[in-house]
Design a protein around this motif. Structure first.
Motif: not given
Length: 269
Positions: A81, A84-85, A181, A193-195, A230, A232-233, A236
């Motif tokens: 994450s 990703y961010e 986002k 993140y849902s994961e 929230q 999904s990573l 995303g």
């Protein structure tokens, strides 16, 4: 993670041959254009570095694995994450820098210390750098009321196609999930993140209220996850990958090509 496009193809030529007799001397605009071109590509490269890290298997570089598989999985998602961010931020920086690139290429004068200063010609290093810093402050989102692009299209019509490229891209991009986002991360908070949330288990307890008139029950917010943003990573990351190759790269390529065509920067820069 394999991208189909090569961002370094967007760079200025690395090797140049020219005849000093009759060659165009570099102007402020030439230097400004090449500087912002390089800055955009550098930030674009950073975005792709972090995108590649979302697929890393070198976890020992980031944390010491433990015996608990769930904990290890959580750490992997958490670090992913972060990657990703970071990529999300850098991609949006590239978009914002494209406005600066076009503005400093099309502008012909800028107010500096209360005086209107001409962009054309050649200036000392100190004056050229100071003028660019002043010009950078004038850039806003393409559709903002204070944006100078409409004025520049009227006063400097040669740059109208480049400005139209920016506005067309922004009209499509500004309301996309990627931009939303980014704005959330920049101004409002950190996504959940849902994961990661699936690994944390359920809530401790739930509270409900019942409407007497209908008997309908509604649950009361009692867990921070009830109110966090929230998504999904994995989705995303896939969204960013598609955006890069199919949307962002063609935009930056076309904008650079159009500005290069109009400016025709000196080969000496």
């Amino acid at each position: 993670m394999d991208f189909r496009t090569d961002i370094f193809s967007l760079e200025a030529p690395s090797s140049k041959k020219f005849d000093l007799v009759g060659v165009k001397m570099p102007t402020n605009i030439d230097v400004y254009f090449r500087a912002k071109q390089k800055e955009i590509i550098d930030q674009y490269a950073a975005a792709r570095i972090f995108m590649h890290e979302t697929e890393t298997d070198d976890w020992k570089h980031w944390f010491n694995e433990v015996e608990d598989k769930t904990a290890n999985d959580a750490f992997k998602f958490i670090f992913t994450s972060y990657f990703y961010e970071s990529a999300l931020m850098y991609y949006n920086i590239v978009v914002d820098l494209s406005w600066v690139l076009c503005y400093i290429s099309a502008e012909f004068a800028c107010t500096q210390k209360g005086n209107r200063v001409d962009f054309s010609g050649m200036k000392s290093i100190e004056d050229a750098a100071e003028l660019l810093r002043s010009a950078e402050n004038n850039v806003t989102a393409p559709t903002a009321e204070s944006n100078p692009f409409g004025y520049l299209k009227m006063m400097n019509p040669n740059f109208s196609p480049a400005i139209d490229i920016i506005i067309s891209f922004w009209d499509q991009f500004s309301s996309t999930p990627i931009r939303r986002k980014y704005n959330f991360c920049k101004h409002k908070g950190k996504p959940a993140y849902s994961e990661i949330e699936k690994l944390r288990g359920g809530r401790l307890m739930g509270f409900y209220v019942e409407k007497r008139s209908t008997g309908e029950k509604s649950q009361i917010a009692s867990d921070i996850r009830d109110v966090q943003f929230q998504f999904s990573l994995k989705e995303g990351i896939e969204e960013l990958y598609k955006f890069d190759d199919e949307f962002l790269f063609p935009y930056i390529r076309d904008l650079l090509n159009e500005l290069e065509r109009v400016i025709q920067p000196s080969p000496m820069v």
